[in-house]
Scaffold this motif. Structure first.
Motif, PDB file in Angstrom:
ATOM      1  N   ILE A 143      28.513  18.041 -14.279  1.00 51.24           N
ATOM      2  CA  ILE A 143      27.739  17.387 -13.220  1.00 51.24           C
ATOM      3  C   ILE A 143      27.715  15.893 -13.484  1.00 51.24           C
ATOM      4  CG2 ILE A 143      25.483  17.201 -12.095  1.00 51.24           C
ATOM      5  CD1 ILE A 143      24.935  20.078 -12.953  1.00 51.24           C
ATOM      6  N   MET A 144      28.037  15.109 -12.464  1.00 53.20           N
ATOM      7  CA  MET A 144      28.043  13.647 -12.571  1.00 53.20           C
ATOM      8  C   MET A 144      26.971  13.057 -11.659  1.00 53.20           C
ATOM      9  SD  MET A 144      30.941  10.930 -11.249  1.00 53.20           S
ATOM     10  CE  MET A 144      32.097  11.043 -12.608  1.00 53.20           C
ATOM     11  N   LEU A 145      26.191  12.119 -12.196  1.00 56.12           N
ATOM     12  CA  LEU A 145      25.290  11.306 -11.388  1.00 56.12           C
ATOM     13  C   LEU A 145      26.071  10.069 -10.946  1.00 56.12           C
ATOM     14  CD1 LEU A 145      22.420  10.519 -10.309  1.00 56.12           C
ATOM     15  CD2 LEU A 145      22.107   9.314 -12.487  1.00 56.12           C
ATOM     16  N   ASN A 146      26.308   9.943  -9.648  1.00 53.88           N
ATOM     17  CA  ASN A 146      27.085   8.826  -9.124  1.00 53.88           C
ATOM     18  C   ASN A 146      26.149   7.811  -8.474  1.00 53.88           C
ATOM     19  OD1 ASN A 146      29.222   7.220  -8.249  1.00 53.88           O
ATOM     20  ND2 ASN A 146      29.428   8.344  -6.326  1.00 53.88           N
ATOM     21  N   THR A 147      26.061   6.612  -9.066  1.00 54.05           N
ATOM     22  CA  THR A 147      25.109   5.607  -8.580  1.00 54.05           C
ATOM     23  C   THR A 147      25.778   4.453  -7.847  1.00 54.05           C
ATOM     24  OG1 THR A 147      25.105   4.308 -10.624  1.00 54.05           O
ATOM     25  CG2 THR A 147      23.590   6.178 -10.508  1.00 54.05           C
ATOM     26  N   PHE A 148      27.082   4.566  -7.572  1.00 54.12           N
ATOM     27  CA  PHE A 148      27.708   3.574  -6.705  1.00 54.12           C
ATOM     28  C   PHE A 148      27.211   3.761  -5.270  1.00 54.12           C
ATOM     29  CE2 PHE A 148      30.939   3.536 -10.131  1.00 54.12           C
ATOM     30  CZ  PHE A 148      31.022   2.166 -10.337  1.00 54.12           C
ATOM     31  N   SER A 149      27.225   2.690  -4.497  1.00 56.29           N
ATOM     32  CA  SER A 149      26.684   2.732  -3.141  1.00 56.29           C
ATOM     33  C   SER A 149      27.545   3.573  -2.211  1.00 56.29           C
ATOM     34  CB  SER A 149      26.570   1.307  -2.585  1.00 56.29           C
ATOM     35  OG  SER A 149      26.162   1.349  -1.226  1.00 56.29           O
ATOM     36  N   TYR A 150      26.885   4.377  -1.402  1.00 54.35           N
ATOM     37  CA  TYR A 150      27.542   5.167  -0.367  1.00 54.35           C
ATOM     38  C   TYR A 150      27.401   4.514   1.005  1.00 54.35           C
ATOM     39  CZ  TYR A 150      28.010   9.306  -3.429  1.00 54.35           C
ATOM     40  OH  TYR A 150      28.365  10.190  -4.423  1.00 54.35           O
ATOM     41  N   HIS A 151      26.809   3.352   1.082  1.00 52.92           N
ATOM     42  CA  HIS A 151      26.482   2.745   2.371  1.00 52.92           C
ATOM     43  C   HIS A 151      27.551   1.743   2.790  1.00 52.92           C
ATOM     44  CE1 HIS A 151      24.175   1.316   5.724  1.00 52.92           C
ATOM     45  NE2 HIS A 151      24.139   0.089   5.239  1.00 52.92           N
ATOM     46  N   LEU A 152      28.378   2.106   3.743  1.00 45.21           N
ATOM     47  CA  LEU A 152      29.399   1.249   4.371  1.00 45.21           C
ATOM     48  C   LEU A 152      30.578   0.931   3.458  1.00 45.21           C
ATOM     49  CD1 LEU A 152      27.235  -1.290   6.437  1.00 45.21           C
ATOM     50  CD2 LEU A 152      28.338   0.820   7.213  1.00 45.21           C
ATOM     51  N   THR A 153      30.319   0.615   2.190  1.00 42.59           N
ATOM     52  CA  THR A 153      31.402   0.303   1.270  1.00 42.59           C
ATOM     53  C   THR A 153      31.926   1.583   0.608  1.00 42.59           C
ATOM     54  OG1 THR A 153      29.850  -0.080  -0.532  1.00 42.59           O
ATOM     55  CG2 THR A 153      30.446  -1.989   0.813  1.00 42.59           C
ATOM     56  N   PRO A 154      33.187   1.588   0.136  1.00 40.92           N
ATOM     57  CA  PRO A 154      33.776   2.832  -0.360  1.00 40.92           C
ATOM     58  C   PRO A 154      33.435   3.203  -1.794  1.00 40.92           C
ATOM     59  CG  PRO A 154      35.428   1.105  -0.339  1.00 40.92           C
ATOM     60  CD  PRO A 154      34.193   0.526   0.302  1.00 40.92           C
ATOM     61  N   GLY A 155      32.738   2.348  -2.535  1.00 38.39           N
ATOM     62  CA  GLY A 155      32.532   2.596  -3.959  1.00 38.39           C
ATOM     63  C   GLY A 155      32.002   3.979  -4.284  1.00 38.39           C
ATOM     64  N   GLY A 156      30.923   4.390  -3.611  1.00 39.18           N
ATOM     65  CA  GLY A 156      30.343   5.690  -3.892  1.00 39.18           C
ATOM     66  C   GLY A 156      31.301   6.828  -3.629  1.00 39.18           C
ATOM     67  N   PHE A 157      32.065   6.725  -2.552  1.00 37.29           N
ATOM     68  CA  PHE A 157      32.992   7.786  -2.188  1.00 37.29           C
ATOM     69  C   PHE A 157      34.216   7.805  -3.099  1.00 37.29           C
ATOM     70  CE2 PHE A 157      30.462   7.269   1.625  1.00 37.29           C
ATOM     71  CZ  PHE A 157      30.218   8.584   1.992  1.00 37.29           C
ATOM     72  N   ILE A 158      34.608   6.650  -3.635  1.00 37.55           N
ATOM     73  CA  ILE A 158      35.739   6.633  -4.569  1.00 37.55           C
ATOM     74  C   ILE A 158      35.450   7.526  -5.764  1.00 37.55           C
ATOM     75  CG2 ILE A 158      37.005   5.189  -6.220  1.00 37.55           C
ATOM     76  CD1 ILE A 158      36.842   2.905  -4.185  1.00 37.55           C
ATOM     77  N   PHE A 159      34.283   7.353  -6.372  1.00 36.13           N
ATOM     78  CA  PHE A 159      33.964   8.115  -7.577  1.00 36.13           C
ATOM     79  C   PHE A 159      33.503   9.533  -7.238  1.00 36.13           C
ATOM     80  CE2 PHE A 159      34.092   3.786  -8.899  1.00 36.13           C
ATOM     81  CZ  PHE A 159      34.654   3.851 -10.161  1.00 36.13           C
ATOM     82  N   ASP A 160      32.869   9.696  -6.099  1.00 42.95           N
ATOM     83  CA  ASP A 160      32.462  11.021  -5.650  1.00 42.95           C
ATOM     84  C   ASP A 160      33.693  11.915  -5.435  1.00 42.95           C
ATOM     85  OD1 ASP A 160      31.829  13.134  -3.585  1.00 42.95           O
ATOM     86  OD2 ASP A 160      29.826  12.264  -3.744  1.00 42.95           O
TER      87      ASP A 160
END
Length: 410
Positions: free
Chosen positions: A124-141
């Motif tokens: 299980i990974m806690l992903n704290t990159f932003s999911y709002h408009l920018t791709p950072g959160g989705f890249i690591f997710d």
């Protein structure tokens, strides 16, 4: 259990280059379906681009040019042939630059970076990159889920709720900026929250100096760096060898003399230029504005791809603060919105292992109201909180520098 994600990571360098450059002409033909690439490739026989020397003769596309190109020919500046509706997700990042996400299992090519950081299927990974408009959160997710991990889409901030999720789900690892990881650890220590399940981390988006690396290790978190962008996904990643960053598979990385497209000798510092082979959204010689150098030899971890030293600064004034790019064009926009100001200079430093930015603005008169207004504009334009100092006219250097990154990369 294997120490490598797949057999591609351990093939011989000659085998890898033969594969990449055999596939390159097809990727170039796919790119040429887009009008902007077709114009750039005019008069070039793409079938002959089958080596590094031949690739180096193609024009460089500078990331710093993309905001103007995207504005002139929205949404992607003419560099993407497929309609926007054919992609999985559509993002923006500061500039603005607009990025599509290819509909694929691992669209940002990050699963092997997650694996190299010690994550395994079922973690299980806690992903704290932003999911709002920018791709950072989705890249690591998407990268973690492609490996078979479950992901807590925490995003940045909301530490109280983050603690509840950590204590309930007991994630083994973290992804996000090193700054926010330190905030979580420090706050947990002060408030008695239990986040001891987090034993490993995949960090990016901010400086990770050796002092902070050592602190994370001493606090029981094995943290690995990676280098990526919102356009390309993961470009290179750290392994257990802790010797530079290994270049990702299925991309071609060059190190060139800043301001040119000319490759430098291995070991010399230059600008990172990346070519991808994805036929749905190829990038051809995208110059990132980031500096690095090739490390000689192969990694002791057994991976055989090129290694780079990691992020060594910017080839231009654009810099990254708390995971977000800040550009000279944005500083100019602040000046346009406040014509009473003279020269502007944004200084980026670190305080207690956290990025801090301070905008100095020349102004004939100072006042708390104006300072607050400029601070609000700084936040609106950059999407980041910063300090503002009003200084006397003529007190800032007349050297054309809008951004001064004064962080030490030790």
């Amino acid at each position: 259990m294997t120490n490598h994600y797949d057999a591609l990571e351990t093939r011989s360098p000659s085998e890898r280059d033969a594969d990449l450059f055999a596939r390159l002409p097809g990727a170039l033909r796919a790119a040429a379906k887009a009008p902007a690439y077709a114009e750039r490739f005019k008069g070039i026989d793409l079938a002959t681009i089958t080596s590094r020397a031949a690739l180096a003769k193609l024009p460089v596309l500078r990331k710093s040019e993309l905001p103007a190109l995207h504005k002139a020919a929205p949404p992607f500046g003419g560099f993407v042939s497929s309609p926007a509706g054919s992609f999985g997700r559509l993002f923006t990042s500061p500039g603005p630059i607009f990025e599509p996400e290819v509909a694929a299992d691992d669209p940002w090519r990050g699963a092997r970076a997650v694996f190299a950081a010690g994550f395994r299927p079922g973690d299980i990974m806690l992903n704290t990159f932003s999911y709002h408009l920018t791709p950072g959160g989705f890249i690591f997710d998407s990268s973690a889920r492609a490996l078979g991990c479950a992901v807590i889409p925490g995003g940045p901030g909301n530490t109280e709720q983050q603690f509840e999720l950590i204590e309930t789900y007991r994630p083994v690892g973290y992804s996000g900026t090193p700054d926010f990881l330190k905030i979580l650890l420090d706050t947990a220590d002060k408030t008695g929250r239990d986040i001891s399940s987090i034993k490993r981390a995949l960090v990016s988006g901010a400086a990770f100096p050796k002092s902070l690396q050592d602190e994370m290790k001493a606090r029981g978190v094995d943290a690995y760096q990676n280098f990526g962008t919102a356009d390309l996904g993961i470009v290179a990643y750290e392994t257990a060898a802790r010797e530079g960053l290994v270049v990702n598979e299925n991309i071609i990385v060059e190190i060139v003399r800043p301001g040119t497209g000319e490759p430098v000798a291995d070991g010399d510092v230059g600008e990172i230029v990346v070519t991808t082979l994805d036929p749905h959204h190829p990038w051809v010689r995208l110059a990132l504005g980031d500096l690095s150098a090739v490390l000689a030899g192969q990694s002791p971890c057994g991976r055989t791809n090129m290694r780079i030293k990691g992020w060594m600064g910017r080839a231009d004034q654009t810099t990254k603060v708390k995971g977000m790019f800040v550009r000279p064009e944005q500083i100019a926009e602040i000046g346009k919105r406040h014509p009473e100001l003279g020269r502007l200079r944004l200084v980026v430093t670190r305080d207690s292992e956290v990025d801090v930015m301070t905008l100095s603005a020349e102004c004939p008169s100072s006042g708390e109201s104006l300072r607050d207004e400029v601070a609000s504009t700084l936040r609106a334009v950059t999407k980041l909180q910063g300090n503002v100092t009003l200084v006397a006219p003529g007190s800032l250097p007349n050297d054309g520098k809008a951004i001064s990154d004064e962080r030490k990369n030790d």
